[in-house]
Design a protein around this motif. Structure first.
Motif, PDB file in Angstrom:
ATOM      1  N   VAL A  80       0.876   3.181   1.142  1.00 58.91           N
ATOM      2  CA  VAL A  80      -0.413   3.815   1.444  1.00 58.91           C
ATOM      3  C   VAL A  80      -1.080   4.312   0.162  1.00 58.91           C
ATOM      4  O   VAL A  80      -2.251   4.014  -0.100  1.00 58.91           O
ATOM      5  N   VAL A  81      -0.328   5.030  -0.657  1.00 58.38           N
ATOM      6  CA  VAL A  81      -0.902   5.597  -1.882  1.00 58.38           C
ATOM      7  C   VAL A  81      -1.344   4.491  -2.836  1.00 58.38           C
ATOM      8  O   VAL A  81      -2.475   4.508  -3.348  1.00 58.38           O
ATOM      9  N   SER A  82      -0.479   3.519  -3.100  1.00 59.94           N
ATOM     10  CA  SER A  82      -0.852   2.449  -4.036  1.00 59.94           C
ATOM     11  C   SER A  82      -1.982   1.602  -3.470  1.00 59.94           C
ATOM     12  O   SER A  82      -2.850   1.141  -4.224  1.00 59.94           O
ATOM     13  N   GLY A  83      -1.990   1.408  -2.160  1.00 61.77           N
ATOM     14  CA  GLY A  83      -3.085   0.664  -1.553  1.00 61.77           C
ATOM     15  C   GLY A  83      -4.423   1.340  -1.771  1.00 61.77           C
ATOM     16  O   GLY A  83      -5.409   0.692  -2.136  1.00 61.77           O
ATOM     17  N   ILE A  84      -4.460   2.637  -1.570  1.00 64.41           N
ATOM     18  CA  ILE A  84      -5.707   3.383  -1.768  1.00 64.41           C
ATOM     19  C   ILE A  84      -6.102   3.388  -3.242  1.00 64.41           C
ATOM     20  O   ILE A  84      -7.255   3.132  -3.594  1.00 64.41           O
ATOM     21  N   LEU A  85      -5.141   3.649  -4.121  1.00 63.12           N
ATOM     22  CA  LEU A  85      -5.452   3.745  -5.551  1.00 63.12           C
ATOM     23  C   LEU A  85      -5.885   2.411  -6.164  1.00 63.12           C
ATOM     24  O   LEU A  85      -6.773   2.370  -7.015  1.00 63.12           O
ATOM     25  N   PHE A  86      -5.250   1.315  -5.735  1.00 58.35           N
ATOM     26  CA  PHE A  86      -5.500   0.036  -6.381  1.00 58.35           C
ATOM     27  C   PHE A  86      -6.408  -0.904  -5.589  1.00 58.35           C
ATOM     28  O   PHE A  86      -7.003  -1.805  -6.171  1.00 58.35           O
ATOM     29  N   HIS A  87      -6.512  -0.728  -4.283  1.00 56.88           N
ATOM     30  CA  HIS A  87      -7.237  -1.718  -3.487  1.00 56.88           C
ATOM     31  C   HIS A  87      -8.436  -1.175  -2.720  1.00 56.88           C
ATOM     32  O   HIS A  87      -9.176  -1.975  -2.138  1.00 56.88           O
ATOM     33  N   PHE A  88      -8.650   0.126  -2.677  1.00 58.47           N
ATOM     34  CA  PHE A  88      -9.783   0.643  -1.921  1.00 58.47           C
ATOM     35  C   PHE A  88     -11.072   0.392  -2.712  1.00 58.47           C
ATOM     36  O   PHE A  88     -11.470   1.174  -3.570  1.00 58.47           O
ATOM     37  N   GLN A  89     -11.645  -0.758  -2.425  1.00 58.95           N
ATOM     38  CA  GLN A  89     -12.902  -1.176  -3.046  1.00 58.95           C
ATOM     39  C   GLN A  89     -13.757  -1.809  -1.943  1.00 58.95           C
ATOM     40  O   GLN A  89     -13.746  -3.018  -1.761  1.00 58.95           O
ATOM     41  N   PRO A  90     -14.469  -0.978  -1.189  1.00 60.59           N
ATOM     42  CA  PRO A  90     -15.196  -1.478  -0.018  1.00 60.59           C
ATOM     43  C   PRO A  90     -16.149  -2.643  -0.303  1.00 60.59           C
ATOM     44  O   PRO A  90     -16.402  -3.454   0.586  1.00 60.59           O
ATOM     45  N   GLU A  91     -16.604  -2.764  -1.525  1.00 62.78           N
ATOM     46  CA  GLU A  91     -17.523  -3.851  -1.864  1.00 62.78           C
ATOM     47  C   GLU A  91     -16.805  -5.182  -2.086  1.00 62.78           C
ATOM     48  O   GLU A  91     -17.445  -6.229  -2.160  1.00 62.78           O
ATOM     49  N   ASP A  92     -15.492  -5.159  -2.156  1.00 58.18           N
ATOM     50  CA  ASP A  92     -14.697  -6.364  -2.423  1.00 58.18           C
ATOM     51  C   ASP A  92     -13.801  -6.661  -1.222  1.00 58.18           C
ATOM     52  O   ASP A  92     -12.808  -5.980  -0.980  1.00 58.18           O
ATOM     53  N   GLN A  93     -14.149  -7.699  -0.474  1.00 61.67           N
ATOM     54  CA  GLN A  93     -13.432  -8.020   0.761  1.00 61.67           C
ATOM     55  C   GLN A  93     -11.964  -8.346   0.497  1.00 61.67           C
ATOM     56  O   GLN A  93     -11.085  -7.952   1.274  1.00 61.67           O
ATOM     57  N   VAL A  94     -11.662  -9.033  -0.590  1.00 60.64           N
ATOM     58  CA  VAL A  94     -10.268  -9.380  -0.892  1.00 60.64           C
ATOM     59  C   VAL A  94      -9.447  -8.116  -1.128  1.00 60.64           C
ATOM     60  O   VAL A  94      -8.327  -7.986  -0.614  1.00 60.64           O
ATOM     61  N   GLN A  95      -9.986  -7.173  -1.874  1.00 64.25           N
ATOM     62  CA  GLN A  95      -9.267  -5.928  -2.128  1.00 64.25           C
ATOM     63  C   GLN A  95      -9.061  -5.130  -0.837  1.00 64.25           C
ATOM     64  O   GLN A  95      -8.007  -4.512  -0.645  1.00 64.25           O
ATOM     65  N   MET A  96     -10.038  -5.171   0.046  1.00 61.46           N
ATOM     66  CA  MET A  96      -9.889  -4.458   1.321  1.00 61.46           C
ATOM     67  C   MET A  96      -8.832  -5.127   2.203  1.00 61.46           C
ATOM     68  O   MET A  96      -8.102  -4.449   2.923  1.00 61.46           O
ATOM     69  N   ILE A  97      -8.725  -6.444   2.130  1.00 61.65           N
ATOM     70  CA  ILE A  97      -7.659  -7.140   2.860  1.00 61.65           C
ATOM     71  C   ILE A  97      -6.300  -6.727   2.292  1.00 61.65           C
ATOM     72  O   ILE A  97      -5.350  -6.478   3.036  1.00 61.65           O
ATOM     73  N   LEU A  99      -5.635  -3.904   0.844  1.00 58.00           N
ATOM     74  CA  LEU A  99      -5.417  -2.535   1.318  1.00 58.00           C
ATOM     75  C   LEU A  99      -4.857  -2.551   2.734  1.00 58.00           C
ATOM     76  O   LEU A  99      -3.869  -1.863   3.028  1.00 58.00           O
ATOM     77  N   MET A 100      -5.441  -3.357   3.600  1.00 58.76           N
ATOM     78  CA  MET A 100      -4.968  -3.424   4.978  1.00 58.76           C
ATOM     79  C   MET A 100      -3.558  -4.010   5.054  1.00 58.76           C
ATOM     80  O   MET A 100      -2.762  -3.613   5.908  1.00 58.76           O
ATOM     81  N   LYS A 101      -3.215  -4.918   4.138  1.00 57.56           N
ATOM     82  CA  LYS A 101      -1.848  -5.437   4.066  1.00 57.56           C
ATOM     83  C   LYS A 101      -0.900  -4.303   3.748  1.00 57.56           C
ATOM     84  O   LYS A 101       0.148  -4.150   4.374  1.00 57.56           O
ATOM     85  N   ASN A 102      -1.264  -3.460   2.793  1.00 56.97           N
ATOM     86  CA  ASN A 102      -0.424  -2.308   2.460  1.00 56.97           C
ATOM     87  C   ASN A 102      -0.260  -1.377   3.660  1.00 56.97           C
ATOM     88  O   ASN A 102       0.837  -0.881   3.922  1.00 56.97           O
ATOM     89  N   ILE A 103      -1.339  -1.144   4.368  1.00 54.83           N
ATOM     90  CA  ILE A 103      -1.294  -0.265   5.537  1.00 54.83           C
ATOM     91  C   ILE A 103      -0.391  -0.875   6.613  1.00 54.83           C
ATOM     92  O   ILE A 103       0.426  -0.179   7.232  1.00 54.83           O
ATOM     93  N   ALA A 104      -0.492  -2.187   6.821  1.00 57.39           N
ATOM     94  CA  ALA A 104       0.339  -2.857   7.827  1.00 57.39           C
ATOM     95  C   ALA A 104       1.814  -2.805   7.438  1.00 57.39           C
ATOM     96  O   ALA A 104       2.679  -2.559   8.295  1.00 57.39           O
ATOM     97  N   VAL A 105       2.119  -3.028   6.162  1.00 58.71           N
ATOM     98  CA  VAL A 105       3.511  -2.950   5.704  1.00 58.71           C
ATOM     99  C   VAL A 105       4.033  -1.526   5.911  1.00 58.71           C
ATOM    100  O   VAL A 105       5.170  -1.333   6.347  1.00 58.71           O
ATOM    101  N   ALA A 106       3.203  -0.526   5.616  1.00 64.02           N
ATOM    102  CA  ALA A 106       3.604   0.864   5.845  1.00 64.02           C
ATOM    103  C   ALA A 106       3.926   1.072   7.322  1.00 64.02           C
ATOM    104  O   ALA A 106       4.900   1.760   7.659  1.00 64.02           O
ATOM    105  N   GLY A 107       3.157   0.473   8.206  1.00 61.32           N
ATOM    106  CA  GLY A 107       3.442   0.578   9.636  1.00 61.32           C
ATOM    107  C   GLY A 107       4.797  -0.013   9.995  1.00 61.32           C
ATOM    108  O   GLY A 107       5.575   0.591  10.736  1.00 61.32           O
ATOM    109  N   GLY A 108       5.103  -1.178   9.452  1.00 55.36           N
ATOM    110  CA  GLY A 108       6.409  -1.783   9.687  1.00 55.36           C
ATOM    111  C   GLY A 108       7.538  -0.929   9.154  1.00 55.36           C
ATOM    112  O   GLY A 108       8.591  -0.777   9.794  1.00 55.36           O
ATOM    113  N   LEU A 109       7.322  -0.346   7.985  1.00 55.50           N
ATOM    114  CA  LEU A 109       8.337   0.535   7.401  1.00 55.50           C
ATOM    115  C   LEU A 109       8.543   1.779   8.256  1.00 55.50           C
ATOM    116  O   LEU A 109       9.681   2.244   8.414  1.00 55.50           O
TER     117      LEU A 109
END
Length: 129
Positions: A80-97, A99-109
């Motif tokens: 969650v933390v690294s996703g927000i710090l490195f991928h939270f870029q709402p203007e960049d769809q790839v970075q937001m994807i 971020l959501m991958k990080n969030i999904a992995v956190a859910g599995g964990l």
């Protein structure tokens, strides 16, 4: 299906660890480059050893099922933390994807935090002694 559950938990642990273990090892091989990248986004490069220990150690812990709940909890927070710090870029769809991958992995964990390591693990072996 019930008899397969321990096998599914083992496979799940290994698949999730397959994300962290190589990532941590690659940071060792490209230590200075990774440190510079972290600093370029405002993260102190001095914490890179902690990141490597978490990714490599946490990945190995998941694979063998040792201290699984703790490792999964720490890795979930890291995602969650690294996703927000490195991928939270709402203007960049790839970075937001990413971020959501990080969030999904956190859910599995967090599911691993809830269910534990399963029967095929050091945690299970230790609890049955």
């Amino acid at each position: 299906m019930e008899k397969l559950n321990p096998l599914f938990v083992l496979i799940g642990r290994i698949l999730v660890a397959a994300l962290f273990l190589p990532a941590g090892i690659s940071k060792i091989g490209n230590y200075s480059g990774m440190q510079q990248y972290m600093e370029s986004v405002g993260i102190p490069g001095i914490i890179l050893p902690l990141v490597i220990i978490l990714e490599v150690g946490g990945g190995l812990a998941l694979i063998v099922g040792w201290q699984t709940r703790i490792a999964a909890f720490l890795l979930a927070g890291f995602c969650v933390v690294s996703g927000i710090l490195f991928h939270f870029q709402p203007e960049d769809q790839v970075q937001m994807i990413l971020l959501m991958k990080n969030i999904a992995v956190a859910g599995g964990l967090l599911i691993l935090v809830g269910v534990g390591a399963g029967a095929y693990s050091l945690d299970h072996r230790k609890s049955s002694d």
